[in-house]
Design an enzyme around this catalytic site. Sequence first.
Site, PDB file in Angstrom:
ATOM      1  N   SER A 140     -31.250  47.790  89.076  1.00  0.00           N
ATOM      2  CA  SER A 140     -31.807  46.702  89.855  1.00  0.00           C
ATOM      3  C   SER A 140     -31.538  46.810  91.359  1.00  0.00           C
ATOM      4  CB  SER A 140     -31.246  45.368  89.354  1.00  0.00           C
ATOM      5  OG  SER A 140     -29.840  45.311  89.552  1.00  0.00           O
ATOM      6  N   LYS A 146     -27.670  43.132  98.910  1.00  0.00           N
ATOM      7  CA  LYS A 146     -28.589  42.986  97.784  1.00  0.00           C
ATOM      8  C   LYS A 146     -28.889  41.508  97.526  1.00  0.00           C
ATOM      9  CE  LYS A 146     -28.960  44.180  92.840  1.00  0.00           C
ATOM     10  NZ  LYS A 146     -28.298  44.886  91.711  1.00  0.00           N
ATOM     11  N   SER A 196     -27.269  49.588  87.231  1.00  0.00           N
ATOM     12  CA  SER A 196     -28.088  49.190  88.376  1.00  0.00           C
ATOM     13  C   SER A 196     -27.690  49.786  89.712  1.00  0.00           C
ATOM     14  CB  SER A 196     -28.098  47.664  88.494  1.00  0.00           C
ATOM     15  OG  SER A 196     -28.788  47.101  87.407  1.00  0.00           O
TER      16      SER A 196
END
Length: 467
Positions: free
Chosen positions: A145, A67, A169
């Site tokens: 996210s 990520k 997230s």
Amino acid sequence: MDATEQALLVRSGKVSAAELLEAAIERIRALNPSINAVTMEWFDHARSLVADGSPGGPFGGVPFLLKDFMAPYAGQPMSNGNARLKSLAALSEADSTLVARFRAAGLVTAGRTNSPEFATMATTEPAAWGPTRNPWNLDRSTGGSSGGATAAVAAGLVPVAHASDGSGSIRIPSALCGVVGLKPSRGRISAGPLADESGPAVALGVSRTVRDTAAMLDALSGPSVGDLVVAPPPQRPYRHELEADPAPLRIGLLDRTPQGDPVHPDCAEAVHATARLLDELGHHVEQAHPAALEQDAVGGRSPIALAATGPLLASFRHLEAALGREVTAADVEPFSWAIFERIRGIPAYDYAEAMAAAARYRREVQRWWADGYDLLLTPTTAQPAPPIGSYDGDLERIASLGANYIVFTRPFNVTGQPAISLPLNWSRDGMPIGVQLVAAYAREDVLLSVSAQLERARPWHQRTPPA
């Protein structure tokens, strides 16, 4: 194939790590232009990692994606979804503790996945990289996210990917993209050497099978030097929890928001269908939840919300260090700046009160499990995936929409409890609808055991998004 099976193929010599990597690269090149899950391609670097054979570790040779948020990887850039950091393309000097453990587990990192700027939104549409699109419907959001990670795994670009969770997230995009997303207990995964594991944010990854999630937890958990919070170790490896059905569990059901508002009919039906399945499997499900959840843990000025502002402030400090000056409104997106302005206007006394209120909230919520419940079952989100572009607007409008997606997830970032989103249900129009199970602190073993039981009873691994 999931990561467990891919690693077994490499260990058995049926395929090489290089062959697995090239298959992943081929798939990324074919599908990523449609979904925009991968923003940085490190293909040559990944090839160098497998040039001399397979790395060791439980995931030796399995392709992987990292990520693009607060996960430094030595020699590679990290933008945190910010256009300024993207243009600077500064290379990280060292791995974070978690990244080093990904490497030690044998995962072969081939690039980074998309993330909203500073991981502040429940959608993944940063100005720096553009929106990530949901593989089940390209007009819909992936959530955030960790939207890039979940889209990549849902579309089969890689079998597992790194994800992190400060208000939901991991679980929100997992629910909207139809993958497995576990938020571990506070202190289960080290946040070293730069971050603070005592805050609301934790990290792990997303997968398509419960066994991959258990194997990641086995490979990555445990304290590191300087960790302030350390979760109690499990009695045995988590993968062993998948081998037999759990004893009958007492499970509370929450099918409305903690404040009593109804959720979307598809989300309500998903949680009720899961409750019926749990009943069929021998568990006792009843309408019950911790009364303390009825406190507002979502509103932007609530004490619980204020206590969760640390990750954004850390992101701004990181940007200031890269720029060599103070951040201005021109350096970030309007939503990030509006939140930053609001946070830095809070007196220190109010913030200290917020932290104290969060501690009281944590103890009050966790008391429900101590009083005899094993799990809490909720929708993961109050609404299905919204259309791309829904989050355009001012701070209040974005926060109001985002509340539909963090209302069931943020409370357990504050309490530090483990929670998992499972892809057990789909809506009438073919979109994934996740359900969340929450366990007592440090009881990932219970979560994984019942999750594996549900997976056996209602498999989802055969479901794949439209090409």
